[in-house]
Design a protein around this motif. Structure first.
Motif, mmCIF file in Angstrom:
data_model
loop_
_atom_site.group_PDB
_atom_site.id
_atom_site.type_symbol
_atom_site.label_atom_id
_atom_site.label_comp_id
_atom_site.label_asym_id
_atom_site.label_seq_id
_atom_site.Cartn_x
_atom_site.Cartn_y
_atom_site.Cartn_z
ATOM 1 N N ILE A 140 0.823 -1.219 0.000
ATOM 2 C CA ILE A 140 0.000 0.000 0.000
ATOM 3 C C ILE A 140 0.850 1.260 0.000
ATOM 4 O O ILE A 140 0.558 2.206 -0.728
ATOM 5 C CB ILE A 140 -0.971 0.015 1.198
ATOM 6 N N ALA A 141 1.896 1.290 0.814
ATOM 7 C CA ALA A 141 2.709 2.506 0.935
ATOM 8 C C ALA A 141 3.238 2.977 -0.412
ATOM 9 O O ALA A 141 3.317 4.182 -0.661
ATOM 10 C CB ALA A 141 3.855 2.269 1.910
ATOM 11 N N LYS A 142 3.586 2.056 -1.317
ATOM 12 C CA LYS A 142 4.141 2.485 -2.610
ATOM 13 C C LYS A 142 3.068 3.065 -3.533
ATOM 14 O O LYS A 142 3.381 3.746 -4.495
ATOM 15 C CB LYS A 142 4.900 1.353 -3.286
ATOM 16 N N LEU A 143 1.807 2.830 -3.210
ATOM 17 C CA LEU A 143 0.721 3.337 -4.053
ATOM 18 C C LEU A 143 0.372 4.798 -3.775
ATOM 19 O O LEU A 143 -0.388 5.408 -4.516
ATOM 20 C CB LEU A 143 -0.540 2.478 -3.877
ATOM 21 N N PHE A 144 0.919 5.328 -2.674
ATOM 22 C CA PHE A 144 0.604 6.694 -2.293
ATOM 23 C C PHE A 144 1.887 7.474 -2.058
ATOM 24 O O PHE A 144 2.898 6.937 -1.637
ATOM 25 C CB PHE A 144 -0.262 6.718 -1.021
ATOM 26 N N ASP A 145 1.820 8.756 -2.350
ATOM 27 C CA ASP A 145 2.945 9.644 -2.124
ATOM 28 C C ASP A 145 2.929 10.044 -0.661
ATOM 29 O O ASP A 145 2.357 11.068 -0.287
ATOM 30 C CB ASP A 145 2.823 10.860 -3.045
#
Length: 149
Positions: A140-145
């Protein structure tokens, strides 16, 4: 430094938000998140998610994620994030079957979205409970800035 409140959150950007969470003691965040300001703050954070979504990292990912943010006296707020067709939408009324459901308290949630907590470590220590697609949870973390404080 800005006071941790719904009013301050609506007037600052993601980087300032991350710095605010990092510099505010957990006890103060917990106090504010146990007040009437809780829903306003959570709404503000979730309303920003679509603008921080990194479609190029999602590729053709299709996912429904339920975020269950626990609160005082057994209360909780549930938000639904839908990632499909290169878009991210958020609603406060979950209607779809989640591929992943994550449960955590408000302080933990704010630390994660502010980049001030390691989601994997928080999962390993039981502060985040995940049900469903754990590979999705890990990515999930890589999907959001996510801002760095």
């Amino acid at each position: 430094m800005t006071e941790f409140s719904p009013e301050s959150l609506s007037s600052i950007g993601p980087k300032e938000f991350a710095q605010l969470v990092k510099s505010t003691p957990d006890s103060k965040i917990a106090e504010v998140m146990a007040s009437d300001s809780r829903t306003k703050i959570l709404d503000e954070v979730f309303n920003r998610m679509p603008s921080l979504f990194r479609a190029e990292k999602a590729g053709d990912a299709q996912a429904v994620i339920h975020w269950i943010i626990t609160g005082p006296n057994g209360a909780s707020n549930t938000y639904e994030t839908v990632i499909e067709n290169g878009q991210c939408t958020v609603t406060t009324t979950p209607v779809r079957e989640p591929k992943l459901a994550m449960t955590m308290d408000a302080v933990t949630f704010l630390k994660v979205v502010a980049g001030d907590g390691n989601p994997m470590m928080l999962f390993m220590t039981g502060k985040i409970k995940a049900k469903g697609d754990l590979a999705l949870a890990a990515s999930i973390a890589k999907l959001f800035d996510i801002p760095k404080a």
